[in-house]
Design a protein around this motif. Structure first.
Motif, short mmCIF file in Angstrom:
data_model
loop_
_atom_site.label_atom_id
_atom_site.label_comp_id
_atom_site.label_asym_id
_atom_site.label_seq_id
_atom_site.Cartn_x
_atom_site.Cartn_y
_atom_site.Cartn_z
N GLU A 87 -1.88 7.76 3.59
CA GLU A 87 -1.24 6.48 3.29
C GLU A 87 -1.75 5.38 4.22
O GLU A 87 -1.93 4.23 3.80
CB GLU A 87 0.28 6.62 3.42
N LYS A 88 -2.01 5.76 5.48
CA LYS A 88 -2.55 4.80 6.45
C LYS A 88 -3.91 4.26 5.98
O LYS A 88 -4.17 3.06 6.06
CB LYS A 88 -2.68 5.47 7.81
N ASP A 89 -4.77 5.15 5.49
CA ASP A 89 -6.08 4.74 5.00
C ASP A 89 -5.95 3.84 3.77
O ASP A 89 -6.73 2.90 3.60
CB ASP A 89 -6.93 5.97 4.66
N GLU A 90 -4.99 4.12 2.91
CA GLU A 90 -4.78 3.27 1.74
C GLU A 90 -4.37 1.86 2.15
O GLU A 90 -4.84 0.88 1.59
CB GLU A 90 -3.70 3.86 0.84
N ARG A 91 -3.47 1.78 3.12
CA ARG A 91 -3.02 0.46 3.58
C ARG A 91 -4.16 -0.32 4.23
O ARG A 91 -4.28 -1.53 4.05
CB ARG A 91 -1.86 0.61 4.57
N GLU A 92 -4.97 0.37 5.00
CA GLU A 92 -6.10 -0.28 5.67
C GLU A 92 -7.14 -0.72 4.65
O GLU A 92 -7.84 -1.69 4.85
CB GLU A 92 -6.72 0.68 6.69
#
Length: 89
Positions: free
Chosen positions: A70-75
């Motif tokens: 999810e962190k990678d998606e937000r970034e």
């Protein structure tokens, strides 16, 4: 879809005058026999393809996963996966 339609229409329009080793289709006096064979073959190929795709998806899901964190998606995937940006920030 185009391949399935073409395969089924072969059972309709096949003409043994074009290929002496072949069979006649529905419109050329061959009855529904060739059309039925083409339908069964198309269904078998679709079933095999669906099963093979499912197997590949399950293997990928169990090994590397189908989604990123999810962190990678937000970034943003450009930054997190490729270390670059598609647009000026």
């Amino acid at each position: 879809i185009g391949g399935v339609i073409g395969t089924l229409l072969l059972g309709v329009f096949a003409d043994s005058r074009v290929n002496e080793a072949g069979a006649d289709g529905l419109f050329y006096g061959g009855g529904v026999e060739l059309l039925w064979k083409q339908l069964v073959a198309s269904a078998a190929v679709m079933g095999y393809s669906a099963l093979a795709t499912l197997l590949i998806v399950v293997l990928i899901h169990r090994t590397i996963g189908l989604r990123v964190d999810e962190k990678d998606e937000r970034e943003g995937l450009d930054r997190s996966q490729h270390a670059e940006s598609a647009y000026q920030a």
